[in-house]
Design a protein around this motif. Structure first.
Motif, PDB file in Angstrom:
ATOM      1  N   GLY A  42       0.781  -1.228   0.000  1.00 42.40           N
ATOM      2  CA  GLY A  42       0.000   0.000   0.000  1.00 42.40           C
ATOM      3  C   GLY A  42       0.814   1.280   0.000  1.00 42.40           C
ATOM      4  O   GLY A  42       0.259   2.361   0.224  1.00 42.40           O
ATOM      5  N   PHE A  43       2.109   1.192  -0.267  1.00 42.70           N
ATOM      6  CA  PHE A  43       2.977   2.366  -0.281  1.00 42.70           C
ATOM      7  C   PHE A  43       3.330   2.746  -1.722  1.00 42.70           C
ATOM      8  O   PHE A  43       3.559   1.875  -2.559  1.00 42.70           O
ATOM      9  N   HIS A  60       2.486  11.761   6.030  1.00 41.58           N
ATOM     10  CA  HIS A  60       2.062  11.033   4.836  1.00 41.58           C
ATOM     11  C   HIS A  60       3.220  10.469   4.015  1.00 41.58           C
ATOM     12  O   HIS A  60       3.069  10.194   2.831  1.00 41.58           O
ATOM     13  N   MET A  94       1.957   7.411   1.983  1.00 42.56           N
ATOM     14  CA  MET A  94       0.887   6.572   2.496  1.00 42.56           C
ATOM     15  C   MET A  94      -0.119   7.474   3.202  1.00 42.56           C
ATOM     16  O   MET A  94       0.173   8.634   3.500  1.00 42.56           O
TER      17      MET A  94
END
Length: 414
Positions: free
Chosen positions: A351-352, A391, A369
């Motif tokens: 998910g990065f 983030h 992220m």
């Protein structure tokens, strides 16, 4: 006739050694560089800690720690000459000069990178001299604050190039550099995502328009090969506590020799500015038209230093730079590539999003992220030290890291 009282001063050795090699520092506990990477045995790595945050502050190797301890022991033991030793200062500058292919006479001490940048901007007479300054949005935030303050308070024509896909395109720089450009400022390796400029191409562009180039090299020196001659860069600065593996409080300013004093003027004068100082009012002094006489020096040290430097940080650099040169910066760069490549390959599946450009070989790789707090908590629980913002997460591996460290990161974030 009695001679005037001539007082010794620290930088004389570097002044006398203009363009020449100075002796290597003698470092207690320094051992020949081993062949194998990773260099875990060179550091006191805490049990259970995976340190991937060298871009924030690099741990000292044992040999550097020992050099600082020796310095502190000598200071505590009334060996006060250690505090302002011109031979040590000259040797440290000489080692750094070799690292970046400069001359010792082109190197001055500065307390930090920001001081170097300020000395360059104001030494060029910016903004009083007119013209514009070009930089980019990935440049060090402290320099951006300085330049924007000059824009606000003194009317500086500041032109900021924005990144595209994590990089600064040379074509975008070309659009804003013109005959009125006085200085192009950049970070050779950017702190946010590790993007590395083609410094030679930037210098060719700037010089073709009559402009100078300043490079912040704090995320590069000790981590990527630097050749100031080959690149043609005019000015560069860094501190010593990141990839040079030293400590806070001392760094370097490089000024190309033909520009010292002629283009980059003195903006401050003090004890380190002179090559000779004499009194003419004390007993046995020779007479003089003034109570004092002195001669300004011609080296970078004499132009851009004012007074004493941080002795402990200098002791650290006296050991760390020979250590790095023994390992070879090119080999250090090669060692981390498999680590960076695996992070780039595997973190997106978790998910990065990688925001470091493809092909980057610098010591920094960054991923964005949604939930920085959650990432920070998971990494901390696993004993992984990395830079986590709201983030993004930034990993910056060094000589002591290996692929097992990547396994710990992936396990923590899975």
């Amino acid at each position: 006739m009695a001679a005037a009282a001539v007082l010794p001063r620290g930088p004389l050795s570097s002044e006398e050694g203009r363009g020449g090699a100075l002796p290597r520092p003698s470092v207690v506990g320094m051992e020949p560089a081993q062949e194998a990477f990773p260099r875990k045995s060179d550091f006191d790595l805490p049990e259970g800690v995976t340190y991937l945050n060298g871009a924030f502050m690099h741990p000292m190797p044992r040999v550097v720690r020992d050099a600082v301890r020796t310095y502190n022991d000598r200071r505590a033991g009334f060996t006060t000459r250690t505090s302002d030793d011109p031979d040590i200062s000259g040797a440290v500058k000489s080692e750094f000069a070799r690292m970046i292919n400069a001359k010792p006479s082109e190197i001055a001490f500065v307390p930090n990178t920001s001081t170097g940048e300020v000395l360059v901007v104001h030494g060029l007479g910016i903004p009083e001299s007119g013209g514009n300054v070009v930089t980019d949005a990935l440049h060090f935030e402290g320099a951006i604050v300085h330049l924007q303050a000059l824009q606000r308070d003194a009317g500086l024509d500041l032109r900021v190039v924005m990144p595209k896909e994590g990089r600064i395109d040379l074509e975008d720089l070309e659009r804003v550099v013109d005959r009125d450009t006085r200085l192009v400022e950049l970070s050779l390796v950017t702190m946010y995502n590790g993007f590395q400029h083609d410094l030679k191409a930037v210098c060719e562009l700037a010089h073709a328009h009559g402009a100078y180039v300043y490079a912040d090299i704090i995320q590069a020196a000790g981590a990527v090969p630097i050749d100031v001659r080959e690149s043609g860069v005019d000015f560069a600065a860094c501190s010593g506590f990141k990839w040079l593996m030293g400590d806070l409080g001392l760094g370097f300013l490089y000024v190309q020799e033909d520009l010292i004093g002629r283009v980059l003027r003195r903006t401050q004068t003090g004890y380190h500015s002179v090559s000779r100082y004499a009194t003419h009012f004390l007993p046995y002094d020779s007479p003089g038209s003034s109570p004092f006489s002195w001669t300004l020096g011609s080296s970078a040290s004499a132009h851009y230093e004012v007074g004493s430097v941080a002795g402990g940080a200098r002791a650290a650099l006296s050991a760390s730079i020979p250590y790095l040169r023994g390992l070879d910066v090119g080999r250090i760069e090669a060692h981390r590539q498999p680590i960076l490549q695996r992070l780039r390959a595997e973190l997106p599946a978790l998910g990065f999003t990688c925001v470091t450009p493809e092909g980057s070989t610098s010591p920094i790789i960054t991923f964005t992220m949604a939930d920085g707090a959650g990432v920070a908590e998971r990494l901390a629980k696993a004993g992984v030290d990395a830079r986590v913002a709201d983030h993004y997460v930034r990993f910056s591996p060094s000589v002591y890291n290996d692929l097992a460290d990547v396994d710990r990161v992936l396990e923590a974030l899975s």
